[in-house]
Design an enzyme around this catalytic site. Structure first.
Site, PDB file in Angstrom:
ATOM      1  N   SER A  53      -9.899   1.730   2.883  1.00 14.93           N
ATOM      2  CA  SER A  53      -8.566   2.224   1.854  1.00 14.93           C
ATOM      3  C   SER A  53      -8.027   1.833   0.984  1.00 14.93           C
ATOM      4  O   SER A  53      -6.911   1.412   0.371  1.00 14.93           O
ATOM      5  CB  SER A  53      -8.913   3.046   2.669  1.00 14.93           C
TER       6      SER A  53
ATOM      7  N   LYS B  34       0.659  -1.668  -0.441  1.00 17.65           N
ATOM      8  CA  LYS B  34       0.344  -0.041   0.051  1.00 17.65           C
ATOM      9  C   LYS B  34       1.172   1.391   0.060  1.00 17.65           C
ATOM     10  O   LYS B  34       1.756   1.223   0.848  1.00 17.65           O
ATOM     11  CB  LYS B  34      -1.138  -0.067   1.658  1.00 17.65           C
TER      12      LYS B  34
ATOM     13  N   SER C  97      -9.530  -0.865   6.922  1.00 12.82           N
ATOM     14  CA  SER C  97      -9.109  -0.720   5.919  1.00 12.82           C
ATOM     15  C   SER C  97      -8.781  -1.995   5.566  1.00 12.82           C
ATOM     16  O   SER C  97      -7.563  -1.955   3.596  1.00 12.82           O
ATOM     17  CB  SER C  97      -7.841   0.755   5.891  1.00 12.82           C
TER      18      SER C  97
HETATM   19  N1  GLN Z   1     -12.953   4.173   6.238  1.00 11.25           N
HETATM   20  C1  GLN Z   1     -12.258   4.130   7.641  1.00 11.25           C
HETATM   21  C2  GLN Z   1     -11.820   5.859   7.090  1.00 11.25           C
HETATM   22  O1  GLN Z   1     -12.637   6.372   6.289  1.00 11.25           O
HETATM   23  C3  GLN Z   1     -11.154   3.540   8.271  1.00 11.25           C
HETATM   24  C4  GLN Z   1     -10.037   3.980   7.053  1.00 11.25           C
HETATM   25  C5  GLN Z   1      -8.776   3.132   7.598  1.00 11.25           C
HETATM   26  O2  GLN Z   1      -8.473   1.765   8.051  1.00 11.25           O
HETATM   27  N2  GLN Z   1      -7.754   3.364   7.248  1.00 11.25           N
HETATM   28  O3  GLN Z   1     -11.327   6.098   8.302  1.00 11.25           O
END
Ligand code: GLN
Length: 437
Positions: free
Chosen positions: A143, A68, A167
């Site tokens: 994400s 990532k 994410s």
């Molecule tokens: N969807 C969550 C956010 O937007 C989780 C993001 C993540 O785990 N990086 O904060």
């Protein structure tokens, strides 16, 4: 499957070079329609040749992985899918990368993602939407969208993601692969560009739980460079397991799939099943986003255009700006007690609630995401988007490990089942989760 491939590589049936070439060719040919990979490691094949010259002792000799773009890899662009860091090249390796390279794994490239890991859909990247290889018109989740999509598309042996509120598990669920968020502190975050430091964790995305086990075994453990990291002692395997299932509101079809699998696993293994009440489960999303907004705002102050790339507010997308503006407002001294400190208290309450539940049950099972992924481009409200995270943020708030595994499909779209374990019991959790595959 990684163990199988390792056997082939170690016995000489497959060379590291061939393995890596196969992946690079596939990425070059097919990434155009998925947009999962932002940058290929141009040196990957050379690096594989070097591995072939050695005696193959590495635990991951010749195995290829995608990272990532929020985890630093020396010499590769690590832009968090943001214009802010558009040309930023990693100047050092994150600890997880060093550990994987020490076992002769090879970086194939850097994955697309929601900008600075803010999102649950894969639509917030500054470099184009990532698509779901298992349902091309649907979001892949986020994400770590590109990491999950890369595994689902067969671009790598495994991928690394980061999970602050789901994410890793959310895109794993939507793309029909396995994703693990380790216990808070179980894996070093040195070299991870933080979204929210009291919640972030790095973890693997893989084809099966066994692969997750292999990767986790390499990346886990205490690191001098991450003060909250620690070595958890691995626990003894119990044979009589009790699964806890909380009452939650999710799509009916999803619930039925999950419960069917839970019952099958209980019958096969003669495990117990218990309904559990988790009183504060509904506070998860609100608590999570308060902590996230404030910590993200604070973390982004270094992106002021002097040291790294551009000033973030000048070039970032809507969701990142919302968090910066919101975070700046609620972290004002006069509001700190009302919001951030209160959210940390709520976090503690949720943590205690889970700790209590684990006195009665060994693992907790629920869907990973309460809904199916939406069609790419569909307008959805901020609130609806945040509610995708209702079931994943809990593990981050409670600091416990969670693994998402595929649990069938609805209308051809993958559905994920999430297994949560006690803090520090990551290895036991992986073993038990194999039963749900
Ligand atoms: N969807 C969550 C956010 O937007 C989780 C993001 C993540 O785990 N990086 O904060």
């Amino acid at each position: 499957m990684i163990r199988e491939k390792l056997k082939q590589i170690k016995s000489g049936k497959l060379t590291a070079e061939q393995n890596i070439k196969n992946f690079i060719n596939k990425i070059k040919k097919e990434n155009g329609k998925i947009n999962a990979v932002l940058h290929i490691n141009e040196k990957a094949i050379e690096q594989a040749k070097l591995v072939d010259k050695k005696t193959k002792k590495g635990k991951l000799a010749g195995i290829g992985f995608i990272v990532k773009s929020i985890i630093n890899v020396q010499g590769l662009i690590c832009n968090c899918a943001s214009r802010t860091l558009k040309n930023y090249v990693g100047t050092y390796n994150a600890t997880v990368i060093d550990k994987l390279l020490a076992e002769d794994a090879i970086v194939l490239g850097m994955a697309n993602m929601d900008e600075f890991a803010c999102g649950s859909s894969g639509e917030n990247s500054a470099f184009g939407v990532c698509k779901n290889p298992k349902a091309l018109d649907r979001i892949p989740g986020g994400s770590s969208s590109g990491s999950a999509a890369s595994v689902a598309a067969g671009f790598c042996d495994f991928a690394l993601g980061s999970d602050t509120g789901g994410s890793i598990r959310n895109p794993a669920s939507h793309c029909g692969v396995v994703g693990m968020k380790p216990s808070y502190g179980a894996v070093s975050r040195y070299g991870l560009i933080d979204l929210s430091m009291s919640l972030d964790q790095i973890g693997p995305l893989t084809d099966c739980v066994d692969d997750c086990e292999v990767v986790y075994d390499v990346i886990k453990g205490r690191d001098e460079n991450d003060s909250i990291s620690l070595d958890y002692k691995s626990d003894k395997f119990k044979s009589k397991i009790v699964i806890g299932v909380p009452k939650i509101s999710v799509d009916k079809g999803i619930w039925e799939l999950i419960m069917k699998r839970v019952k099958e696993v209980c019958e096969k293994n003669k495990w117990g099943l218990k309904d559990i009440g988790l009183k504060y489960i509904d506070l998860g999303v609100q608590t999570y986003y308060l902590v996230n907004y404030v910590e993200f705002f604070s973390g982004t102050r270094r992106f002021d255009g002097r040291m790294y790339g551009f000033k973030i507010e000048d070039v970032c997308g809507e969701e990142v700006l919302r968090r910066i503006l919101g975070g700046s407002e609620i972290s004002k001294a006069e509001f700190a007690g009302k919001y951030y400190r209160r959210a940390l208290k709520a976090k503690k309450i949720i943590e205690n609630e889970f700790a209590k539940a684990f006195n009665k049950v060994d693992i907790i099972v629920m869907p990973t995401v309460p809904r199916l992924p939406h069609k790419i481009g569909k307008e959805i409200s901020v609130e609806d988007m945040y509610n995708y995270d209702a079931l994943t943020v809990l593990a981050n708030l409670a600091e416990i490990p969670g693994v998402s595994v595929p649990c069938g499909r609805i209308e051809g779209i993958p559905v994920g089942l999430q297994v949560l374990g006690e803090k520090g019991n990551d290895e036991m959790l992986l073993k038990l989760t194999k039963e749900f595959e």
